[in-house]
Design a protein around this motif. Structure first.
Motif, PDB file in Angstrom:
ATOM      1  N   UNK A  36       0.820  -1.200   0.000  1.00 46.85           N
ATOM      2  CA  UNK A  36       0.000   0.000   0.000  1.00 46.85           C
ATOM      3  C   UNK A  36       0.860   1.259   0.000  1.00 46.85           C
ATOM      4  N   UNK A  37       1.989   1.232   0.723  1.00 46.51           N
ATOM      5  CA  UNK A  37       2.871   2.395   0.826  1.00 46.51           C
ATOM      6  C   UNK A  37       4.244   2.047   0.278  1.00 46.51           C
ATOM      7  N   UNK A  38       4.782   2.925  -0.569  1.00 42.83           N
ATOM      8  CA  UNK A  38       6.082   2.698  -1.201  1.00 42.83           C
ATOM      9  C   UNK A  38       7.057   3.799  -0.798  1.00 42.83           C
ATOM     10  N   UNK A  46       9.761   1.936 -10.015  1.00 41.41           N
ATOM     11  CA  UNK A  46       8.482   1.614 -10.642  1.00 41.41           C
ATOM     12  C   UNK A  46       8.199   2.521 -11.829  1.00 41.41           C
ATOM     13  N   UNK A  47       8.462   3.823 -11.667  1.00 38.91           N
ATOM     14  CA  UNK A  47       8.189   4.797 -12.722  1.00 38.91           C
ATOM     15  C   UNK A  47       9.385   5.058 -13.626  1.00 38.91           C
ATOM     16  N   UNK A  65       2.362  12.736  -0.819  1.00 37.35           N
ATOM     17  CA  UNK A  65       3.276  11.890  -0.051  1.00 37.35           C
ATOM     18  C   UNK A  65       3.030  12.075   1.432  1.00 37.35           C
ATOM     19  N   UNK A  66       3.607  11.179   2.209  1.00 36.07           N
ATOM     20  CA  UNK A  66       3.562  11.253   3.661  1.00 36.07           C
ATOM     21  C   UNK A  66       4.981  11.096   4.160  1.00 36.07           C
ATOM     22  N   UNK A  74       4.782   7.009  -0.363  1.00 32.07           N
ATOM     23  CA  UNK A  74       3.796   7.339  -1.384  1.00 32.07           C
ATOM     24  C   UNK A  74       2.747   6.232  -1.400  1.00 32.07           C
ATOM     25  N   UNK A  75       1.491   6.615  -1.472  1.00 31.45           N
ATOM     26  CA  UNK A  75       0.412   5.627  -1.562  1.00 31.45           C
ATOM     27  C   UNK A  75       0.373   5.078  -2.980  1.00 31.45           C
TER      28      UNK A  75
END
Length: 102
Positions: A36-38, A46-47, A65-66, A74-75
């Protein structure tokens, strides 16, 4: 000592049973769930983007972001949302014979 003869039919039956067992084993395994969180490194991989690009996405508000204890998370759902919102639809170009004239 008894001698046992194995026929081709025995081997074919064994092969069929083995393939059925392998098929069941592979189909019954659960697919790996997405986290869930990266972390930043996971998002960059990933990107396929640089640290600077990721920072720009944060600064300009494109990617939420958190931050917890100095680590930025990042969610995954937010990443999918950003990708979907920035999707460019394909356009169809028809053949134009004027392109051939010089």
């Amino acid at each position: 000592m008894a001698i046992e003869v194995i026929t081709r039919e025995d081997l074919n039956e064994f092969r069929t049973l083995l393939l059925a067992d392998l098929n069941e084993m592979f189909n019954s395994t659960k697919p790996q769930q997405q986290k869930q969180w990266l972390k930043s490194t996971e998002v960059r991989k990933l990107l396929n983007i640089s640290p600077g690009t990721l920072q720009n996405l944060r600064v300009n508000g494109t990617l939420t972001y958190t931050k917890v204890g100095g680590i930025i998370y990042y969610a995954y759902s937010d990443l999918l949302k950003v990708l979907e919102e920035n999707k460019v639809e394909a356009t169809v170009t028809l053949f134009n014979p004027k392109w051939l004239v010089r």
